[in-house]
Write a protein that holds these residues in place. Structure first.
Motif, PDB file in Angstrom:
ATOM      1  N   ALA A  81       0.858  -1.177   0.000  1.00 50.12           N
ATOM      2  CA  ALA A  81       0.000   0.000   0.000  1.00 50.12           C
ATOM      3  C   ALA A  81       0.898   1.233   0.000  1.00 50.12           C
ATOM      4  N   THR A 165      -4.508   1.411  -1.702  1.00 51.12           N
ATOM      5  CA  THR A 165      -4.526   0.117  -1.024  1.00 51.12           C
ATOM      6  C   THR A 165      -4.114  -1.005  -1.975  1.00 51.12           C
ATOM      7  N   THR A 174      -5.363  -4.010   3.883  1.00 52.20           N
ATOM      8  CA  THR A 174      -4.692  -2.712   3.888  1.00 52.20           C
ATOM      9  C   THR A 174      -5.695  -1.585   4.102  1.00 52.20           C
TER      10      THR A 174
END
Length: 466
Positions: A81, A165, A174
């Motif tokens: 991420a 993400t 995430t």
């Protein structure tokens, strides 16, 4: 519904409509380079690769002028991420704005595609590849826009934070991390999501409406399983796990959840129906006046682009069964994915599915955490900024909020108390939207037409408008 009309900048707009030919500016070339690079890395769940994509984007941002200390690559459970903070001067005294997107994509089997799914190809009309729409379009456009603004010396009146993400299409680990564990992210006033919303074109390529995603349905997935003692295939039984599961699937296929609506969905159908016209438009208008009009709801049920706005939907998406070609199956399992209308719980949907299946021997297992998210009531400054960006391409079309049939990272941020609106720069015909499907594509005119989309919105919202 908020209806906004602008005159000054509509007259100033030199485009009038999306540019059909590529604009060979430095910003356009860079955006396409980023787009091509990240598309040609397979970031589906089975391959991973979101960490190298996050690192590539981080390198682009730091090379473009963001300090290294303000760009962070995060790795959680094998997923990558990215967080990048574009610092403002703080003159507004306002909290940061989040800009959301996801780097992962749905699986794509090369043998099923007409073109290689992880190579950006094109014809005179479209770009083709997995992720061209969902959501590497938004990732590339936002990343390039942040670099462009830095090159132009733009200083916002508050901080801007990119949050990309790495597993939106699967577990959203995430996403949950950022929406639950990061105070620096949770301080944001609101979020703008690149993963939904956008403009709708008709078959002729004319603009119909621009929709701002202000709510989304609840995402839930079950596995339903039939079991059996099995045996030798030369000695068939009257009961059979595959046949029992097939019967359950047929029952689910034939069931329609009751019609549901909100004031937002009714307003959306009324406005869109007036613009579309024809049989479909008439059905939309009729539904907006009376959602219990069966003829109207039946017509909308046949439209994959709109059925999700009229009710809860459940569909079988995966199958596995048996253990040997010469043995009776001992188990058979189907994956059932549901998109649940706000106001209905997952427990209620499971109860209905069990009644529909009508077989107590079928086992149900809920695979997903159920995240119910509130509606983000549209706010004037955001709608004004988005409308200005839309009018730079298509003056005077209607801009309105709507409910998303699918699910995005936005659900977690809304649940965390951060109002979130999805405002993609994409304009396309919904019948040509093949996100998650074969031969995903995006119109080239849309790609180039969106180059100013985010910079207009950011400048409007952070005191830097010209």
């Amino acid at each position: 519904m908020i209806r906004l009309v602008f005159t000054a900048f509509a007259l100033v707009s030199a485009l009038g409509a999306q540019a059909a030919e590529p604009i060979r500016s430095h910003h356009a070339v860079r955006t396409l380079d980023i787009y091509r690079h990240i598309i040609e890395i397979d970031t589906s769940k089975s391959k991973g690769n979101t960490v190298p994509v996050a690192q590539y984007l981080a390198d682009q941002l730091t090379a473009g002028g963001l300090p290294k200390d303000d760009v962070e690559v995060v790795e959680l459970f094998g997923f990558g991420a990215l967080v990048a903070r574009y610092r403002g001067d703080g003159s507004s005294g306002k909290k940061p704005i989040l800009f959301l997107g996801h780097m992962d994509v749905v699986e794509a089997l090369a043998e099923d595609w007409e073109r290689p799914p992880f190579k950006l190809t094109e014809d005179e009309k479209n770009f083709y590849a997995r992720g061209t729409v969902d959501n590497k379009f938004g990732i590339a456009q936002l990343t390039s826009t942040f670099i462009r603004l830095k090159e132009e010396g733009f200083v916002p009146d508050r901080d801007l934070i990119l949050v990309f993400t790495g597993d939106e299409e699967s577990a959203m680990v995430t996403t949950r991390y950022f929406a639950q564990k990061r105070p620096d992210i949770l301080e944001a006033e609101y979020a703008l999501n690149s993963d939904a919303g956008g403009g709708e074109l008709n078959a002729k390529g004319d603009p119909i409406v621009y929709a701002v995603q202000a709510a989304e349905k609840t995402y839930s997935t079950w596995e339903i399983t039939a079991t059996n003692p099995g045996g030798h295939s030369s000695r068939p039984r009257l009961d059979n796990a595959i046949y029992d599961l097939a019967s359950a699937i047929t029952n689910i296929q034939g069931y329609r959840f009751p019609v549901q609506w909100s004031e937002m969905t009714r307003a959306y159908f009324k406005e869109t129906g007036e613009l579309i016209g024809g049989e479909l438009g008439e059905a939309m208008i009729a539904f907006s006046y009376d959602p219990n009009n069966e003829q109207a709801s039946d017509r909308l049920f046949r439209e994959s682009s709109y059925v999700g706005s009229t009710r809860t939907t459940c569909v079988v998406t995966m199958l596995r069964a048996g253990h040997a070609e010469n043995a009776l199956p001992q188990s058979a399992t189907a994956t059932v994915n549901c998109r649940i209308f706000p106001g209905t719980s997952a427990a209620e949907v499971e109860h209905v599915l069990k009644e529909v299946v009508a077989n107590d021997g079928i086992q149900f297992e809920l695979l997903t955490d159920v995240i119910e998210s509130p509606v983000s009531t549209p706010r004037e400054d955001v709608m004004l900024a988005v409308t200005k960006a839309v009018y730079s391409r298509y003056p005077d079309i209607r801009v309105m909020p709507y409910m998303e049939s699918g699910g995005t990272d936005g659900m977690h941020f809304r649940r965390a108390g951060i109002p979130t609106w999805a405002v993609s720069g994409i304009f396309m015909n919904p019948d040509e939207m093949f996100a998650h499907g074969l031969n995903e594509r995006v119109p080239k005119a849309t790609f180039y037409g969106a180059l100013d989309h985010w910079s207009i919105i950011i400048r409007e919202l952070t005191g830097g408008a010209e």
